[in-house]
Scaffold this motif. Sequence first.
Motif, short mmCIF file in Angstrom:
data_model
loop_
_atom_site.label_atom_id
_atom_site.label_comp_id
_atom_site.label_asym_id
_atom_site.label_seq_id
_atom_site.Cartn_x
_atom_site.Cartn_y
_atom_site.Cartn_z
N LYS A 13 0.82 -1.22 0.00
CA LYS A 13 0.00 0.00 0.00
C LYS A 13 0.85 1.27 0.00
O LYS A 13 0.32 2.38 0.08
CB LYS A 13 -0.94 0.01 1.21
CG LYS A 13 -1.82 -1.24 1.32
CD LYS A 13 -2.63 -1.51 0.06
CE LYS A 13 -3.47 -2.77 0.21
NZ LYS A 13 -4.18 -3.12 -1.06
N ALA A 14 2.16 1.09 -0.10
CA ALA A 14 3.05 2.26 -0.15
C ALA A 14 2.82 3.02 -1.45
O ALA A 14 2.59 2.41 -2.50
CB ALA A 14 4.50 1.81 -0.06
N PRO A 32 -1.94 -0.02 -8.93
CA PRO A 32 -2.90 0.72 -8.10
C PRO A 32 -3.82 -0.18 -7.29
O PRO A 32 -4.48 0.30 -6.37
CB PRO A 32 -3.69 1.55 -9.13
CG PRO A 32 -3.49 0.85 -10.43
CD PRO A 32 -2.13 0.25 -10.36
N LEU A 33 -3.85 -1.48 -7.59
CA LEU A 33 -4.65 -2.41 -6.80
C LEU A 33 -3.92 -2.85 -5.53
O LEU A 33 -4.51 -3.49 -4.67
CB LEU A 33 -5.02 -3.64 -7.64
CG LEU A 33 -5.93 -3.36 -8.84
CD1 LEU A 33 -6.14 -4.62 -9.65
CD2 LEU A 33 -7.27 -2.80 -8.38
N GLY A 34 -2.63 -2.54 -5.45
CA GLY A 34 -1.88 -2.85 -4.23
C GLY A 34 -1.69 -4.32 -3.97
O GLY A 34 -1.81 -4.78 -2.83
N ILE A 77 4.46 -1.90 -17.96
CA ILE A 77 4.22 -2.33 -16.59
C ILE A 77 2.92 -3.12 -16.57
O ILE A 77 1.89 -2.68 -17.09
CB ILE A 77 4.13 -1.13 -15.63
CG1 ILE A 77 5.48 -0.41 -15.56
CG2 ILE A 77 3.70 -1.59 -14.24
CD1 ILE A 77 5.48 0.83 -14.69
N LEU A 78 3.00 -4.32 -15.99
CA LEU A 78 1.83 -5.20 -15.93
C LEU A 78 1.58 -5.61 -14.50
O LEU A 78 2.51 -5.69 -13.69
CB LEU A 78 2.05 -6.46 -16.77
CG LEU A 78 2.33 -6.33 -18.26
CD1 LEU A 78 3.82 -6.24 -18.53
CD2 LEU A 78 1.76 -7.54 -19.00
N PHE A 79 0.33 -5.91 -14.19
CA PHE A 79 0.00 -6.59 -12.95
C PHE A 79 -1.07 -7.62 -13.26
O PHE A 79 -1.56 -7.69 -14.38
CB PHE A 79 -0.43 -5.61 -11.84
CG PHE A 79 -1.34 -4.50 -12.27
CD1 PHE A 79 -2.72 -4.65 -12.23
CD2 PHE A 79 -0.83 -3.28 -12.71
CE1 PHE A 79 -3.57 -3.63 -12.60
CE2 PHE A 79 -1.66 -2.24 -13.08
CZ PHE A 79 -3.04 -2.42 -13.04
#
Length: 220
Positions: free
Chosen positions: A43-44, A52-54, A65-67
């Motif tokens: 959450k930093a 942004p989903l942390g 950039i992928l998540f």
Amino acid sequence: MAEAAASTRKLYGYELSSNSVRIAALLNEKGLDYELVVVDDTKAPEFLAINPLGQVPAFQDGDDILFESRAISRYIAAKYRSTGTDLLPAAPSAKLEVWLEVESHHFYPAVADLVYELRVRPRLPGGAPPDPAVVDGLARKVADVLDVYDAHLGAGNRYLAGDQFTLADVNHMAQLFVMSLTPRAAELVAARPHVQAWWDEISARPAWKKTVAALPLPPA
């Protein structure tokens, strides 16, 4: 598109996150160097700028950039198809698509709940020993799923998508491994000969051995 330099490939996660291990195993199978950036606080603000989903993992590949671990795995398998092990069939594969979805919607949730009850919850502050009734119920759910796998693998399928080791197999390895560390592994895996033979073969791959060697495993 030019291949990203190793210094620009970064895996954000931590070693005992099974979804981070999923990506590490894939990168090792492809023979791709990368930097592991250990995320202590999801959450930093600096990490939320990446995902942004942390949640971990996240992956940086040059400017991309992928998540979401399964999206990352599909991206790596496709972009670096000609590097290392080709994990995608030459032609569109119904089996590949089906078993990628089965892993996501059936296998992973069932195994994750069991592993959490047996290995994670007791280690939390104030955590109690596993509840035998809860564990039995969760183990039955995993058993029902693995029965489907055993039937599929026993029907002439060396791997999940047929005769080729693919992304479908890689996507199962981290959760199969953590389940193998639990006291219910014998009844769930060893009792299903086709699942056991499949796991024995894929877990003997050099890339997977390299992945496991890097894990700081807690005691059982």
